[in-house]
Scaffold this motif. Structure first.
Motif, PDB file in Angstrom:
ATOM      1  N   LEU A 145     -10.855 -23.768 -49.719  1.00  0.00           N
ATOM      2  CA  LEU A 145     -11.615 -23.443 -50.928  1.00  0.00           C
ATOM      3  C   LEU A 145     -11.079 -22.180 -51.589  1.00  0.00           C
ATOM      4  O   LEU A 145     -11.078 -22.065 -52.826  1.00  0.00           O
ATOM      5  N   CYS A 146     -10.647 -21.234 -50.772  1.00  0.00           N
ATOM      6  CA  CYS A 146     -10.103 -19.987 -51.322  1.00  0.00           C
ATOM      7  C   CYS A 146      -8.853 -20.261 -52.163  1.00  0.00           C
ATOM      8  O   CYS A 146      -8.654 -19.614 -53.201  1.00  0.00           O
ATOM      9  N   PRO A 197      -7.198 -11.947 -54.627  1.00  0.00           N
ATOM     10  CA  PRO A 197      -7.186 -12.737 -53.380  1.00  0.00           C
ATOM     11  C   PRO A 197      -8.265 -12.300 -52.393  1.00  0.00           C
ATOM     12  O   PRO A 197      -8.914 -13.132 -51.758  1.00  0.00           O
ATOM     13  N   PHE A 198      -8.475 -10.988 -52.262  1.00  0.00           N
ATOM     14  CA  PHE A 198      -9.506 -10.481 -51.350  1.00  0.00           C
ATOM     15  C   PHE A 198     -10.901 -10.779 -51.902  1.00  0.00           C
ATOM     16  O   PHE A 198     -11.819 -11.105 -51.145  1.00  0.00           O
ATOM     17  N   THR A 199     -11.044 -10.671 -53.227  1.00  0.00           N
ATOM     18  CA  THR A 199     -12.324 -10.969 -53.858  1.00  0.00           C
ATOM     19  C   THR A 199     -12.705 -12.432 -53.659  1.00  0.00           C
ATOM     20  O   THR A 199     -13.869 -12.755 -53.384  1.00  0.00           O
ATOM     21  N   VAL A 200     -11.717 -13.322 -53.783  1.00  0.00           N
ATOM     22  CA  VAL A 200     -11.970 -14.752 -53.617  1.00  0.00           C
ATOM     23  C   VAL A 200     -12.466 -15.051 -52.203  1.00  0.00           C
ATOM     24  O   VAL A 200     -13.446 -15.790 -52.015  1.00  0.00           O
ATOM     25  N   GLU A 221     -16.158 -16.592 -51.413  1.00  0.00           N
ATOM     26  CA  GLU A 221     -16.344 -17.857 -50.700  1.00  0.00           C
ATOM     27  C   GLU A 221     -17.089 -17.647 -49.385  1.00  0.00           C
ATOM     28  O   GLU A 221     -17.919 -18.463 -48.994  1.00  0.00           O
ATOM     29  N   PHE A 222     -16.792 -16.549 -48.730  1.00  0.00           N
ATOM     30  CA  PHE A 222     -17.497 -16.189 -47.491  1.00  0.00           C
ATOM     31  C   PHE A 222     -19.002 -16.072 -47.755  1.00  0.00           C
ATOM     32  O   PHE A 222     -19.831 -16.581 -46.998  1.00  0.00           O
TER      33      PHE A 222
END
Length: 345
Positions: A328-329, A254-257, A261-262
Motif C-alpha cells: 500500500l505504501c 516516503p516516511f510520511t506515507v 498507512e501505519f
C-alpha cells in the motif's frame, strides 16, 4: 445404561457442562469430573490425591494463585460459601472461570465434611465484555481526535489563519499518533496487531505494482481530458509534468506515507474492525476509516477530500486482503507524487 437410583447422581456429575471438584476438609480430592479435568488441563486421575501436591506443584502454580487461593478459602473458611471469577492458565490456554463453593454436610447436617467447587468456563463471555468495553474506548478516542481536528481547523479559519497543507498534515499525523498511544495504553491492542509482516511477497507486491501502473496511466489520461474540457483547472503556462511543483515535503514523503498507512490501516482500520461485527464488519471498517481520513483533509477542499476518501478506500480493500501495509505504501507514494507533479494539487 439404564438409569437407577444408584447411578443417576454419578451420571449427572459426569455429563454436566460445569466442572465439579470435591475435596474433604483436609484438602484431599474426592472427585473431579471429566469437564473439570478438561478445564484444569488434567488428563490423569485426581481422586485420592492432595490438592496442594497435585495442583500447586507445577510451573503454572504461580500464574494460578487466584484459583488456588479461592480453593483454600473454600476449604478452610467453613463459615461461608464463596463465589467469584478467576483466570486459570493451563496447557490448553488461559481461561476465565466463574467459581462457586458450597459445603457437603453429614447426615445430621451439623458437621461440614467436604467442599464442592463448581467451575463454569466464561472465557467467551469475558472476551465479549472486554471487546465491548474496548470498542467503546476506541470509538470515544476516535471521535475526540476527529472533533479536535475539526475544531482546530474551524478556529484557525475564524481568526483568519490559513496554514500550509503540510502543517495540517503534521497535525493529522500528530493526532493519529496520540490516538495510537492512548489505544495501546487502554486496550489489548498491540503492535503485533498491525500489518507489518509480509507472509507472501508475490501476493503483496505484484497486484500493488499493477495498480500503481494503472493509477498512473489514469492520472495522465485524466489530465489530458481535463485540459481539453476545463482548461482553467491547472495553472496556466505550467508544463504537463511540472518538476517545480516539488517541495521539501516530497523529500520526507516516503516516511510520511509509511506513517500514514501505519496509522490509517494498522491502527484505525484494525481497531474499527474490532468495533463492527457481523457480515459487513470488514466493509464498514474500510468505509469509516476512509471517511474519517477524508474528513481530516478538509483544509484542502472538497475535491481533495473526495480524492483522499476514494484512494484510502481502495487501499483499505487491499489491506483487508493482504494483511500488511508495505504494498500500500508503494501505491500511496507513487500516485501521490504523480498527482503532485501533474499539478492535481
Amino acid at each position: 445404561m439404564e438409569l437407577t437410583k444408584n447411578n443417576i447422581v454419578p451420571r449427572i456429575l459426569r455429563d454436566m457442562n460445569d466442572g465439579v471438584l470435591v475435596l474433604d476438609p483436609q484438602g484431599t480430592i474426592l472427585f473431579l469430573n471429566e469437564k473439570g479435568r478438561a478445564m484444569l488441563g488434567r488428563a490423569d486421575a485426581a481422586e485420592g490425591k492432595k490438592y496442594s501436591l497435585l495442583m500447586m506443584d507445577d510451573d503454572a502454580a504461580a500464574a494460578n494463585d487466584g484459583f488456588h487461593q479461592f480453593v483454600l478459602d473454600a476449604v478452610y473458611d467453613k463459615e461461608h460459601s464463596h463465589s467469584g471469577e478467576v483466570t486459570y492458565q493451563a496447557g490448553n490456554g488461559k481461561k476465565r472461570l466463574h467459581l462457586t463453593s458450597s459445603f457437603l454436610c453429614s447426615e445430621d447436617g451439623k458437621e461440614k465434611t467436604g467442599v464442592v467447587l463448581v467451575m463454569n468456563d466464561i472465557t467467551e463471555i469475558a472476551l465479549l465484555h472486554q471487546k465491548r468495553r474496548e470498542s467503546s474506548i476506541i470509538f470515544a478516542v476516535l471521535m475526540i481526535c476527529v472533533c479536535s481536528y475539526l475544531f482546530l481547523w474551524s478556529f484557525l479559519r475564524y481568526i483568519n489563519i490559513n496554514p500550509p497543507g503540510q502543517v495540517m498534515n503534521l497535525v493529522i499525523e500528530g493526532i493519529s499518533i496520540l490516538m495510537f498511544i492512548v489505544i495501546l495504553k487502554l486496550t489489548s491492542f498491540s503492535i503485533h496487531d498491525i500489518g507489518l509482516r509480509i507472509e507472501n511477497a508475490r501476493a503483496t507486491f505484484v497486484p500493488d505494482l499493477l495498480i500503481t501502473a494503472a493509477g498512473t496511466v489514469l492520472l495522465v489520461l485524466g489530465k489530458v481530458g481535463i485540459q481539453r474540457l476545463a482548461p482553467g483547472f491547472f495553472p496556466e503556462g505550467a508544463p504537463f509534468w511540472d518538476w517545480s511543483a516539488g517541495t521539501f515535503a516530497d523529500v520526507v514523503y516516503p516516511f510520511t506515507v509509511v506513517l500514514q498507512e501505519f496509522l490509517a490501516r494498522g491502527v484505525m482500520q484494525e481497531n474499527l474492525l474490532r468495533i463492527f461485527t457481523g457480515k459487513y464488519a470488514g466493509f464498514l471498517s474500510i468505509f469509516v476509516s476512509a471517511l474519517v481520513f477524508g474528513v481530516l483533509h478538509i483544509a484542502y477542499g472538497l475535491p481533495y477530500m473526495l480524492g483522499s476518501f476514494t484512494l484510502l478506500g481502495a487501499l483499505g480493500v487491499l489491506y483487508h486482503k493482504q494483511g500488511n501495509i508495505w504494498g500500500l505504501c508503494i501505491v500511496h507514494y507513487v500516485l501521490g507524487e504523480v498527482a503532485t507533479f501533474l499539478r492535481y494539487f
